[in-house]
Design an enzyme around this catalytic site. Sequence first.
Site, PDB file in Angstrom:
ATOM      1  CD  GLU A   1     -16.144  -5.873 -20.423  1.00 33.34           C
ATOM      2  OE1 GLU A   1     -15.921  -6.924 -21.041  1.00 33.34           O
ATOM      3  OE2 GLU A   1     -17.233  -5.257 -20.492  1.00 33.34           O
ATOM      4  N   GLY A   2     -10.476  -5.435 -20.263  1.00 36.22           N
ATOM      5  CA  GLY A   2      -9.184  -6.090 -20.515  1.00 36.22           C
ATOM      6  C   GLY A   2      -8.174  -5.637 -19.471  1.00 36.22           C
TER       7      GLY A   2
ATOM      8  CG  HIS B   1       7.216   1.271  -5.614  1.00 35.37           C
ATOM      9  ND1 HIS B   1       7.501  -0.033  -5.296  1.00 35.37           N
ATOM     10  CD2 HIS B   1       5.879   1.397  -5.456  1.00 35.37           C
ATOM     11  CE1 HIS B   1       6.388  -0.665  -4.966  1.00 35.37           C
ATOM     12  NE2 HIS B   1       5.389   0.174  -5.070  1.00 35.37           N
TER      13      HIS B   1
ATOM     14  CG  ASP C   1      -2.430  -4.303 -16.565  1.00 31.94           C
ATOM     15  OD1 ASP C   1      -2.953  -3.713 -15.608  1.00 31.94           O
ATOM     16  OD2 ASP C   1      -1.696  -5.292 -16.424  1.00 31.94           O
TER      17      ASP C   1
ATOM     18  CG  HIS D   1       0.599  -1.833 -15.344  1.00 31.90           C
ATOM     19  ND1 HIS D   1       0.353  -3.091 -14.843  1.00 31.90           N
ATOM     20  CD2 HIS D   1       1.514  -1.996 -16.329  1.00 31.90           C
ATOM     21  CE1 HIS D   1       1.091  -3.976 -15.496  1.00 31.90           C
ATOM     22  NE2 HIS D   1       1.793  -3.338 -16.404  1.00 31.90           N
TER      23      HIS D   1
ATOM     24  CD  GLU E   1       4.224   2.105  -9.200  1.00 35.97           C
ATOM     25  OE1 GLU E   1       3.233   1.855  -8.517  1.00 35.97           O
ATOM     26  OE2 GLU E   1       5.040   1.233  -9.529  1.00 35.97           O
TER      27      GLU E   1
ATOM     28  NE  ARG F   1     -11.444 -14.591 -11.793  1.00 41.72           N
ATOM     29  CZ  ARG F   1     -10.300 -14.189 -11.241  1.00 41.72           C
ATOM     30  NH1 ARG F   1     -10.247 -13.069 -10.565  1.00 41.72           N
ATOM     31  NH2 ARG F   1      -9.202 -14.895 -11.373  1.00 41.72           N
TER      32      ARG F   1
ATOM     33  N   GLY G   1       0.793  -1.225   0.000  1.00 40.50           N
ATOM     34  CA  GLY G   1       0.000   0.000   0.000  1.00 40.50           C
ATOM     35  C   GLY G   1       0.825   1.275   0.000  1.00 40.50           C
TER      36      GLY G   1
HETATM   37  C1  GRF Z   1       2.729  -1.052  -7.699  1.00 38.23           C
HETATM   38  O1  GRF Z   1       3.924  -1.250  -8.388  1.00 38.23           O
HETATM   39  C2  GRF Z   1       1.583  -0.835  -8.649  1.00 38.23           C
HETATM   40  O2  GRF Z   1       1.948  -0.171  -9.809  1.00 38.23           O
HETATM   41  C3  GRF Z   1       1.177  -2.256  -8.961  1.00 38.23           C
HETATM   42  O3  GRF Z   1       1.326  -2.942  -7.746  1.00 38.23           O
HETATM   43  C4  GRF Z   1       2.308  -2.303  -6.945  1.00 38.23           C
HETATM   44  C5  GRF Z   1       1.678  -1.991  -5.624  1.00 38.23           C
HETATM   45  O4  GRF Z   1       2.621  -1.455  -4.710  1.00 38.23           O
HETATM   46  N1  GRF Z   1      -0.144  -2.302  -9.532  1.00 38.23           N
HETATM   47  P1  GRF Z   1       2.115  -0.805  -3.361  1.00 38.23           P
HETATM   48  O5  GRF Z   1       1.263  -1.862  -2.645  1.00 38.23           O
HETATM   49  O6  GRF Z   1       1.324   0.407  -3.680  1.00 38.23           O
HETATM   50  O7  GRF Z   1       3.367  -0.508  -2.583  1.00 38.23           O
END
Ligand code: GRF
Length: 198
Positions: free
Chosen positions: A146-147, A175, A149, A113, A178, A69, A16
Amino acid sequence: MPSARIRTAVLISGSGSNLQALIDAAKHPDYPAEIALVISNQANAYGLTRAAGASIASEVIAHTDFPSREAFDAALHAALTAHHIQFVCLAGFMRVLTPEFVKKWQGRMINIHPSLLPKHKGLHTHQAALDAADTQHGCTVHWVSEGVDEGDIIAQSALDILPDDTAETLQQRVHVLEHQLYPKALKEILNTQCQSHL
Ligand code: GRF
């Protein structure tokens, strides 16, 4: 605080750290999202500790407790609805969502992603970038469709791959990108295209 903050849920399965970046961004009074709920499908996800630390409501909805699911996704939808959630951010949520669930949240659900989509969908993206001899790598925020990524791209952040990079160093460096990109992209979406539909 402006009253129009969008009640946002973050769905996680693990550490997280992206959730933390969103929580930190949402501390600013002008941020358009309130992180109102965290849902994890894993009871031991560290992100739940992060949610508790920020006094954010959380729920564990374990996929293993459901026969299909569809049943799992119905429980997710019920929790989101019960908490009056308006927008969903997937952040390391390691479950494929059913088309029915995706349809319900179409245009109100985004994902981050760790690759420069459309390159390297799925898992092990850092090794895939090295194996492909890419010169750049990075991360993408995209709409959930739906697909897996495959939804429309909202924002990307890139870095140059260095000669001595490994999958681990790339993961660490991506990271960092991100954590900057996700809060920024969410803010831009909520401030522009989405507000009128929520
Ligand atoms: C990240 O690299 C995100 O892009 C991917 O999963 C990872 C999650 O990392 N979908 P975190 O749990 O937010 O540290």
